[in-house]
Design an enzyme around this catalytic site. Structure first.
Site, PDB file in Angstrom:
ATOM      1  CD  GLU A   1      -2.136  -1.274   2.965  1.00  0.00           C
ATOM      2  OE1 GLU A   1      -2.507  -0.211   3.526  1.00  0.00           O
ATOM      3  OE2 GLU A   1      -2.099  -2.363   3.554  1.00  0.00           O
TER       4      GLU A   1
ATOM      5  CG  ASP B   1      -5.447   7.165   3.966  1.00  0.00           C
ATOM      6  OD1 ASP B   1      -6.472   7.177   4.670  1.00  0.00           O
ATOM      7  OD2 ASP B   1      -4.437   6.502   4.273  1.00  0.00           O
TER       8      ASP B   1
END
Length: 456
Positions: free
Chosen positions: A9, A59
């Protein structure tokens, strides 16, 4: 070595720089909104799973993040990582065009690094599938020494400033950001290893090792080495190798000490009272891990990476970086900075050097990496064809191929499909499928789901 599933990620730094100089025309939050606007306009959101099995989302803190699909092959992982960067780079091009049409004199930049200009940290997290065959805490304790010292073979390199104002070059951009060795938190504690038990698979058979400590790498050989070396160490632990005698007394103190010690001579304390250098610890781990193969052959890529592991240790010990100068991020960046300083007379704390290193990590068209690869200053492992395929297709050897096929069908037939790492839910039908086996590449239920999308 048995087949293991892993994934990465990557969070990206984002800024909108003025094309005329001066103050950025947009705050990161507004730039991020424009970057993701095409996804939202297609009736989706800023959090989507893709036909290639990966996940793209915005995010907290206006950080675009791309999570690769589950991979069981390092070639697939490298292609998936690069596919994510390529997709975001294309989104940045489209956003720049949008800015131009709005009369905004700005350009979007996305950085595959770990720190923004005001000190905010963001990560590159690794995930490795483990079988529930031994005590996780025991395994994690043994892994801490490996991850603390791994920066000398896979660090991204960074210019850091000490509390007293001293500026120096370090192995790791991430070392100073670690707050704990083991913790169930990720942002508040920011541990080396996250211990939260969230397998994203059949919890009776598997658990997931979630690694927070790694730098965001640019050079493909460094990314590959980071993952392959960890894969081998996990194999060694799972087959009975013992690293208990290499446990560190103070991991957080050691990680910072090692990062700043380019000589490789600093000794850190072990729990049993001995003192060892990071090179000595890594050599011992590498020797034991390779011995765990018991003569078993490995792929050509793994053979190359295990050799690179040894060469990186040799380079630190000898302080001769020539043997890894196109393969390991911190050495590539070291050469880049050295050459620039020789040409310009700049000091390490010169803003021009900071901009140079940002350009190294920039994945948009303004970035240095593609040009460095083309010139031979940075080794590229993947081909363009591999990456183009990874943009469109999921790895064929994991459940990602099932998820990717379902997502592609939903896009084709304009159906609302709820997706997470395990579950597929076709809205309005009550159909829900849990893909609990991450190694499964065939599932009749997914075929039925896709058929229903086509029929209805």
């Amino acid at each position: 070595m048995h087949r293991r599933i892993f994934g990465v990620e990557t969070e990206y730094g984002l800024t909108c720089a003025s094309t005329t100089g001066g103050v950025p025309p947009l705050e990161p939050e507004e730039a991020a909104r424009i970057l993701f606007e095409p996804l939202v306009k297609r009736g989706r959101s800023t959090n989507v799973f893709l036909p290639n099995g990966g996940r793209l989302y915005l995010d907290v803190g206006a950080h675009p993040e791309y999570a690769t699909a589950e991979c069981s092959d390092v070639w697939d992982l490298l292609a998936q990582v690069r596919a994510g960067s390529d997709m975001l780079s294309q989104m940045a091009r489209e956003a720049d065009q949008d800015l131009d049409e709005r009369g905004i004199k700005g350009q979007i930049h996305l950085f595959a690094n770990n720190m923004d200009s005001v000190g905010n940290s963001f990560g590159c997290h690794e995930n490795y599938l483990l079988r529930r065959s031994r005590d996780f805490r025991e395994m994690a304790d043994a892994l801490i020494s490996f991850f603390v010292t791994r920066q000398i073979i896979a660090g991204a390199g960074a210019i850091v400033t000490s509390d007293d104002g001293e500026v120096s070059y370090a192995f790791s951009a991430r070392a100073d950001q670690m707050h704990d060795a083991l913790s169930g938190a990720t942002t508040r504690a920011r541990p080396i290893i996250n211990t939260r038990d969230e397998p994203l698979a059949d919890s009776t058979s598997y658990r997931r090792l979630h690694v927070i400590v790694g730098d965001t790498n640019v050079a493909e050989p460094t990314t590959a080495l980071k993952v392959a070396s960890t894969d081998l160490v996990l194999h060694a632990l799972e087959t009975g190798s013992n690293f208990a005698d290499l446990v560190l007394a103070e991991p957080l103190e050691a990680i910072r000490q090692i990062s700043l010690d380019l000589t490789g001579e600093a000794k850190v304390a072990l729990a049993d009272g001995r003192l060892m250098t990071a090179v000595e610890i890594q050599r011992e781990i590498r020797t034991r891990a390779l011995a765990s193969l018991r003569g078993e052959s490995v792929s050509d890529l793994y053979a190359y990476l295990f050799d690179l592991w040894g060469r990186a240790l040799d380079a630190v010990e000898s302080r001769d970086w020539a043997g890894i100068s196109t393969e390991i991020d911190y050495a590539i960046k070291m050469n880049l900075v050295h050459s620039y300083r020789e040409r310009t007379g700049a000091t390490l704390d010169d803003p021009r050097v900071a901009r140079l290193l940002l350009a190294y990590h920039d994945i948009t068209d303004a970035g240095l990496a593609p040009r460095m690869e083309a010139s031979g200053a940075m080794l590229r492992l993947t081909s363009s064809a591999q990456v183009e395929q990874a943009v469109e297709q999921a790895p064929a050897t994991t459940r990602a191929t099932l998820r990717g096929a379902a997502v592609k069908a939903a896009e084709t037939h304009r159906r609302d499909l709820g997706v997470d790492w395990v579950n597929l839910r076709l809205d309005g039908t009550g159909m829900m499928i849990a893909l609990q086996d991450p190694f499964a590449t065939e599932d009749e239920r997914v075929g039925e789901l896709i058929s229903k999308m086509a029929r209805d």
